[in-house]
Design an enzyme around this catalytic site. Structure first.
Site, short mmCIF file in Angstrom:
data_model
loop_
_atom_site.label_atom_id
_atom_site.label_comp_id
_atom_site.label_asym_id
_atom_site.label_seq_id
_atom_site.Cartn_x
_atom_site.Cartn_y
_atom_site.Cartn_z
N LYS A 248 0.81 -1.26 0.03
CA LYS A 248 0.06 -0.05 0.14
C LYS A 248 0.82 1.24 0.06
O LYS A 248 2.03 1.22 0.64
CB LYS A 248 -0.96 0.03 1.22
CG LYS A 248 -0.30 0.02 2.54
CD LYS A 248 0.27 1.45 3.12
CE LYS A 248 0.75 1.24 4.56
NZ LYS A 248 1.80 2.43 4.88
N ASP B 125 -2.52 -2.04 9.67
CA ASP B 125 -2.57 -2.07 8.50
C ASP B 125 -3.16 -3.41 7.76
O ASP B 125 -3.36 -3.63 6.54
CB ASP B 125 -1.18 -1.96 7.70
CG ASP B 125 -0.46 -0.55 7.71
OD1 ASP B 125 -1.50 0.67 8.21
OD2 ASP B 125 0.59 -0.31 7.92
O1 C5P Z 1 -0.18 -1.69 14.50
P1 C5P Z 1 1.20 -1.92 14.13
O2 C5P Z 1 1.97 -3.21 14.62
O3 C5P Z 1 1.49 -1.93 12.63
O4 C5P Z 1 1.82 -0.75 14.84
C1 C5P Z 1 3.47 -0.60 14.79
C2 C5P Z 1 3.78 0.29 15.95
O5 C5P Z 1 3.56 1.73 14.92
C3 C5P Z 1 3.18 0.47 17.03
O6 C5P Z 1 3.58 -0.46 18.10
C4 C5P Z 1 3.18 2.01 17.45
O7 C5P Z 1 4.42 2.24 18.10
C5 C5P Z 1 3.14 2.57 15.91
N1 C5P Z 1 1.77 3.04 15.42
C6 C5P Z 1 1.17 4.24 16.15
N2 C5P Z 1 0.06 4.64 15.50
C7 C5P Z 1 -0.72 3.96 14.96
C8 C5P Z 1 -0.11 2.62 14.14
C9 C5P Z 1 0.94 2.60 14.50
O8 C5P Z 1 1.93 4.97 17.11
N3 C5P Z 1 -1.74 4.46 14.41
#
Ligand code: C5P
Length: 309
Positions: free
Chosen positions: A11, A141
């Site tokens: 994406k 995502d």
């Molecule tokens: O949800 P995901 O595992 O992809 O997120 C990875 C990291 O990115 C999270 O641990 C966080 O530190 C950050 N993140 C965030 N806010 C979001 C998505 C991700 O702070 N909306």
């Protein structure tokens, strides 16, 4: 069933509005996801125990991806198995085309593909609602990687809603991109941390995506180029100042606009046509970038591409 292969796409965020961190540490987002045609294929084959292996396109270094229980495919299998009370047994292979730690949701694509592949292999008939719930648990995502196309994401990005495009001119429904990955990836949490340092007064509500949605509806690459917006870009550029030159060069080579993709470091260049994308790609190779990819969007979410019963 003996074996099934599911394909999931990368994406880019056409709009990524980021607000001040919530109490759980995640950032509230309003984002417009756009699936582009770089793919990871996940194959699940019947086996008596669990195993996971990986290979990839020439631009992928398999050493960048851990294959232990921290791998998101491993986590996806355990979550799905627990939901149905079945043991997580399968021989899993990932074939990677999406840059690793590149801001293009490659890990999320693997998770989405693994959920769909294992649901088929284990004959589970998981409901779409459960698949989306497990996907959200796996990462912000991952739900989008299941649905693909163009979609609005809110919450921490995990609450997704497809965007229906009003425009009927089919010529304009395809957008051409040149993607320039970096040899060194960027850590998503590190980019969000830098965002917090740079913007301590960030608003509670993220910037709305309406301009990018309107540009998609108008079916105009030029309008979309103007509307592209990424609140994480200053943080990514602060951590990787070399990307400023990459963005400038892509635009000088004729791209309508270059942006950092998600948390970076991949740079995504929107082009006016397939021919222009090829010309920009060749210019970027001439400028010394050995990995330059051309892809179009929007493409489908996770789907079965091969099946052996
Ligand atoms: O949800 P995901 O595992 O992809 O997120 C990875 C990291 O990115 C999270 O641990 C966080 O530190 C950050 N993140 C965030 N806010 C979001 C998505 C991700 O702070 N909306």
């Amino acid at each position: 069933m003996r074996e099934v292969t599911v394909r999931a796409a990368a994406k880019v965020n056409l709009h990524l509005g980021v607000g001040r961190p919530r109490e759980d540490g995640f950032h509230p987002l309003e984002t417009l996801f756009h699936a582009v045609g770089l793919y990871d294929d996940v194959t699940a084959a019947a086996a008596d125990e669990w195993s996971l292996s990986l290979d990839g396109a020439p631009h992928i270094d398999p050493a960048d991806v851990p294959l232990d229980e921290s791998n998101i495919v491993d986590r996806a299998a355990r979550l799905l198995g627990e939901l149905h009370g079945v043991p997580a047994r399968a021989r899993m292979r990932i074939h990677k085309g999406i840059p690793v730690a590149g801001g293009m949701a490659g890990g999320s694509a693997d998770a989405a593909a693994a959920l769909v592949a294992l649901d088929r292999l284990w004959n589970l008939h998981t409901s779409d609602a459960d698949l989306l719930r497990l996907a959200a648990e796996l990462g912000s995502d991952v739900p989008f990687a299941l649905i693909g196309g163009n979609a609005l994401g809110i919450g921490r990005g995990e609450l997704v809603k497809p965007v229906d495009i009003d425009q009927v001119d089919p010529h304009h429904l395809v957008y051409w991109w040149v993607l320039v990955p970096s040899r060194e990836g960027l850590s998503t949490p590190a980019v969000y941390r830098r965002f917090d340092e740079l913007f301590p007064g960030a608003p509670e509500r993220p910037a709305p995506a309406r301009r990018a949605v309107a540009a998609l509806n108008a079916g105009s690459p030029t309008a979309l180029a103007v509307a592209l917006h990424n609140d994480l870009e200053p943080a990514a550029l602060d951590l990787r100042p070399d990307l400023v030159g990459v963005l400038d060069r892509g635009q000088a080579e004729g791209a309508l606009r270059g942006v950092v993709s998600g948390s970076g470091p991949t740079c995504a260049f929107l082009c006016d046509s397939a021919d222009e994308a090829r010309a920009v790609a060749s210019g970027m190779r001439g400028a010394g970038h050995d990995v330059v990819l051309v892809a179009n969007g929007a493409v489908a979410g996770a789907h079965v591409v091969e099946y052996a019963g």
